[in-house]
Design a protein around this motif. Sequence first.
Motif, mmCIF file in Angstrom:
data_model
loop_
_atom_site.group_PDB
_atom_site.id
_atom_site.type_symbol
_atom_site.label_atom_id
_atom_site.label_comp_id
_atom_site.label_asym_id
_atom_site.label_seq_id
_atom_site.Cartn_x
_atom_site.Cartn_y
_atom_site.Cartn_z
ATOM 1 N N ALA A 15 -15.237 -1.101 10.884
ATOM 2 C CA ALA A 15 -14.523 -2.221 11.517
ATOM 3 C C ALA A 15 -13.224 -2.577 10.777
ATOM 4 C CB ALA A 15 -15.439 -3.446 11.570
ATOM 5 N N PHE A 16 -13.078 -2.074 9.579
ATOM 6 C CA PHE A 16 -11.913 -2.362 8.728
ATOM 7 C C PHE A 16 -10.693 -1.612 9.286
ATOM 8 C CE2 PHE A 16 -9.863 -0.966 4.543
ATOM 9 C CZ PHE A 16 -9.305 -2.190 4.245
ATOM 10 N N ASP A 17 -9.655 -2.339 9.687
ATOM 11 C CA ASP A 17 -8.551 -1.636 10.354
ATOM 12 C C ASP A 17 -7.300 -1.529 9.471
ATOM 13 O OD1 ASP A 17 -7.189 -4.041 10.531
ATOM 14 O OD2 ASP A 17 -7.735 -4.401 12.624
ATOM 15 N N ALA A 18 -6.320 -0.787 9.990
ATOM 16 C CA ALA A 18 -5.114 -0.472 9.214
ATOM 17 C C ALA A 18 -4.344 -1.738 8.838
ATOM 18 C CB ALA A 18 -4.222 0.477 10.016
ATOM 19 N N ARG A 19 -4.325 -2.700 9.761
ATOM 20 C CA ARG A 19 -3.636 -3.964 9.481
ATOM 21 C C ARG A 19 -4.240 -4.639 8.242
ATOM 22 N NH1 ARG A 19 0.945 -5.245 10.349
ATOM 23 N NH2 ARG A 19 0.788 -5.901 8.215
ATOM 24 N N GLN A 20 -5.584 -4.633 8.199
ATOM 25 C CA GLN A 20 -6.271 -5.252 7.067
ATOM 26 C C GLN A 20 -5.980 -4.507 5.764
ATOM 27 O OE1 GLN A 20 -10.009 -4.994 9.263
ATOM 28 N NE2 GLN A 20 -10.372 -7.165 8.845
ATOM 29 N N MET A 21 -5.893 -3.182 5.879
ATOM 30 C CA MET A 21 -5.569 -2.377 4.688
ATOM 31 C C MET A 21 -4.177 -2.740 4.183
ATOM 32 S SD MET A 21 -6.439 0.047 2.526
ATOM 33 C CE MET A 21 -5.334 0.007 1.112
ATOM 34 N N LEU A 22 -3.228 -2.805 5.101
ATOM 35 C CA LEU A 22 -1.850 -3.140 4.697
ATOM 36 C C LEU A 22 -1.789 -4.563 4.132
ATOM 37 C CD1 LEU A 22 0.136 -1.469 7.625
ATOM 38 C CD2 LEU A 22 -0.034 -0.665 5.259
ATOM 39 N N ASP A 23 -2.587 -5.464 4.703
ATOM 40 C CA ASP A 23 -2.612 -6.840 4.188
ATOM 41 C C ASP A 23 -3.120 -6.880 2.746
ATOM 42 O OD1 ASP A 23 -1.597 -7.825 6.514
ATOM 43 O OD2 ASP A 23 -3.519 -8.528 7.329
ATOM 44 N N ARG B 81 5.274 -5.748 2.063
ATOM 45 C CA ARG B 81 5.674 -5.251 3.374
ATOM 46 C C ARG B 81 6.170 -3.809 3.236
ATOM 47 N NH1 ARG B 81 7.307 -7.638 8.160
ATOM 48 N NH2 ARG B 81 7.013 -9.706 7.269
ATOM 49 N N LEU B 82 5.563 -2.893 3.985
ATOM 50 C CA LEU B 82 5.950 -1.482 3.907
ATOM 51 C C LEU B 82 6.708 -1.065 5.161
ATOM 52 C CD1 LEU B 82 2.659 0.198 2.566
ATOM 53 C CD2 LEU B 82 4.627 -0.629 1.266
ATOM 54 N N THR B 83 7.743 -0.255 4.979
ATOM 55 C CA THR B 83 8.424 0.334 6.138
ATOM 56 C C THR B 83 7.489 1.365 6.771
ATOM 57 O OG1 THR B 83 9.328 2.095 4.771
ATOM 58 C CG2 THR B 83 10.689 0.118 5.022
ATOM 59 N N ALA B 84 7.836 1.814 7.961
ATOM 60 C CA ALA B 84 6.975 2.769 8.671
ATOM 61 C C ALA B 84 6.715 4.008 7.814
ATOM 62 C CB ALA B 84 7.618 3.158 10.000
ATOM 63 N N THR B 85 7.745 4.517 7.141
ATOM 64 C CA THR B 85 7.580 5.719 6.314
ATOM 65 C C THR B 85 6.617 5.454 5.163
ATOM 66 O OG1 THR B 85 9.927 6.008 6.710
ATOM 67 C CG2 THR B 85 8.890 7.563 5.206
ATOM 68 N N ARG B 86 6.795 4.303 4.501
ATOM 69 C CA ARG B 86 5.935 4.010 3.349
ATOM 70 C C ARG B 86 4.516 3.617 3.771
ATOM 71 N NH1 ARG B 86 8.555 4.116 -1.497
ATOM 72 N NH2 ARG B 86 6.632 5.029 -2.216
ATOM 73 N N GLN B 87 4.339 3.214 5.034
ATOM 74 C CA GLN B 87 2.979 2.918 5.502
ATOM 75 C C GLN B 87 2.101 4.158 5.429
ATOM 76 O OE1 GLN B 87 2.855 0.874 9.277
ATOM 77 N NE2 GLN B 87 4.191 -0.754 8.521
ATOM 78 N N ARG B 88 2.727 5.321 5.607
ATOM 79 C CA ARG B 88 1.955 6.561 5.495
ATOM 80 C C ARG B 88 1.391 6.717 4.083
ATOM 81 N NH1 ARG B 88 5.742 11.055 8.202
ATOM 82 N NH2 ARG B 88 7.124 9.356 8.729
ATOM 83 N N CYS B 89 2.175 6.268 3.090
ATOM 84 C CA CYS B 89 1.693 6.311 1.698
ATOM 85 C C CYS B 89 0.578 5.279 1.528
ATOM 86 C CB CYS B 89 2.832 5.997 0.722
ATOM 87 S SG CYS B 89 4.316 6.980 0.973
ATOM 88 N N GLY B 90 0.843 4.059 2.006
ATOM 89 C CA GLY B 90 -0.111 2.966 1.830
ATOM 90 C C GLY B 90 -1.420 3.203 2.559
ATOM 91 N N LEU B 91 -1.391 4.034 3.596
ATOM 92 C CA LEU B 91 -2.597 4.248 4.407
ATOM 93 C C LEU B 91 -3.273 5.602 4.153
ATOM 94 C CD1 LEU B 91 -1.372 2.749 7.820
ATOM 95 C CD2 LEU B 91 -3.003 1.728 6.220
#
Lengths: 406, 131
Positions: B87-95, B100-110
């Motif tokens: 149930a844990f989603d990507a938004r929660q992971m980024l939170d 705040r990550l740009t789209a490119t860095r979200q790939r790193c964060g996720l």
Amino acid sequence: MENIRSDFPILGRPLADGTPLVYLDSGSSAQKPQVVIDALVECYQTYYANAHRGVYQFGVQIDEALEGARERIAAMLGAAEVEEVVFTSGTTMSINLVAQAWARMVLEEGDEVLVNEMEHHANLVPWQQVVRQTGAVLKHIPLTDDGHLDLDQLQNCLGPRTKLIAVTGMSNVLGTINPIGRLVEAAATVGARVLVDGAQSVPHAAINVQDPAIDFLAFSGHKLYGPSGIGVLYGRRELLEMMDPFLCGGNMISEVGLTESTWADLPAKFEAGTLPVAEAIALGTAVDYVTDIGFEQIGRIERALLVEAQTRLQEIPDLVIHGPDVDHKGAIISFTDPRVHPHDMAELLKRKGVALRAGHHCAMPLHARLGVVATTRVSLAVYNTSADIDVLIEAIHYARKVLRRD
Amino acid sequence: MSDELYDDLILDHYESPYHRGRLESASCEHTELNPLCGDRVQLQLQIDEERRIQQAYFEGEGCAISQAAASILCEHIEGRTLGEVEAFDARQMLDLLQVRLTATRQRCGLLGFKVLKTLAYAYDGTAGTSA
């Protein structure tokens, strides 16, 4: 130098946050001088038509402009004949064309294609594919620790079955300038052909495809201050003549029947479909631009920048510069910092307006050889200045401060 | 110096990661690469009969964001069930990263999150499962 820089409108435009742009990613793609932009606009605004088709005024004009561009490119390369210059979409397509239209026909089981560990994927993967298709074998010239081809190993890599040496003129990561003359001589001893990937080397130094005599040369327009989407394959006439077309369709035929066709003469045989004709014409303008400055002058400017940048980077403690010293390379410096990953480095440099690349730069085997997953790459061009290097150095110190919390 | 992206949470986890290393008693493990930049994250989970994550370890190499995110993720998921992880989603992971990550860095964060999702969906209860 200031007048060269002012030829490139994009370099004078601040970024969205007002920071001046410090563009150090020309090895990926060069910015365009106003004359090249104007050539594109002029074509579309005043005489655009498809090439090779129309008898009307624009049809004639566009053909003259297109063939004029081809002539200037042939002159820049020192080609014996204008028809040896084939327009392609870029280096990648040029190399794939040779792999599929020449190598696939020539290679037999057990034949060898000789590449090396520093190649860009575009000069490696097409050969992996064609040896898989033909039963030939891919061999590699190893590298020395300082990023040169290990020429002591060259004789061991060559044999009677070697049919092709495919080599980059200049490494897109290390900047290493390869000894094409030596390779051409070595190839001649076993009757092998030589293909040079000129994507990096052509924009930085004069070339003469007849001396040393190479068989194929591939390069891209967009790294030579020209438009994207257009590039060149130079091939010796006898080789291009023996090759079948790579792409089939319009323009590349002589006569078409319902079941079979005959091919057009060179270079049309390899230019199926509608060319990016305005881009090809503007590439001719880019060639005029660099030949007007002169490759000697370009070399002087870039060399001074390279020496300055490399010297100042070497002064930064722990920074590791990969590849040869400045006497044996072109205007590219790739480095790693033991405590700042290249991706973080690029992110933090971006904040100071510095645009450069971090990653494997489409050369994963080379990075494996260097023992790193990624590097940060500074690639310089004729429009860079000492002031750009000042900002770069300051920005690297800033990045180290942020990540090390010094 | 405080930074909007490389803040103390990220740098603390980057420099002193939580559970970076090998987990000998792992029930499952999986690795993902970010081909763009060469970042690599491997997760190893020890999962009990109630499908609860007892221990989470990671290994890898890459930028501060990808490695810190994997560390933060390991800390977050220990004690949770696979049902909760699903149930844990990507938004929660980024939170969780709090920057705040740009789209490119979200790939790193996720990147670690992607590995976790693969493991959670593929886990069938047999030890040594590797998706």
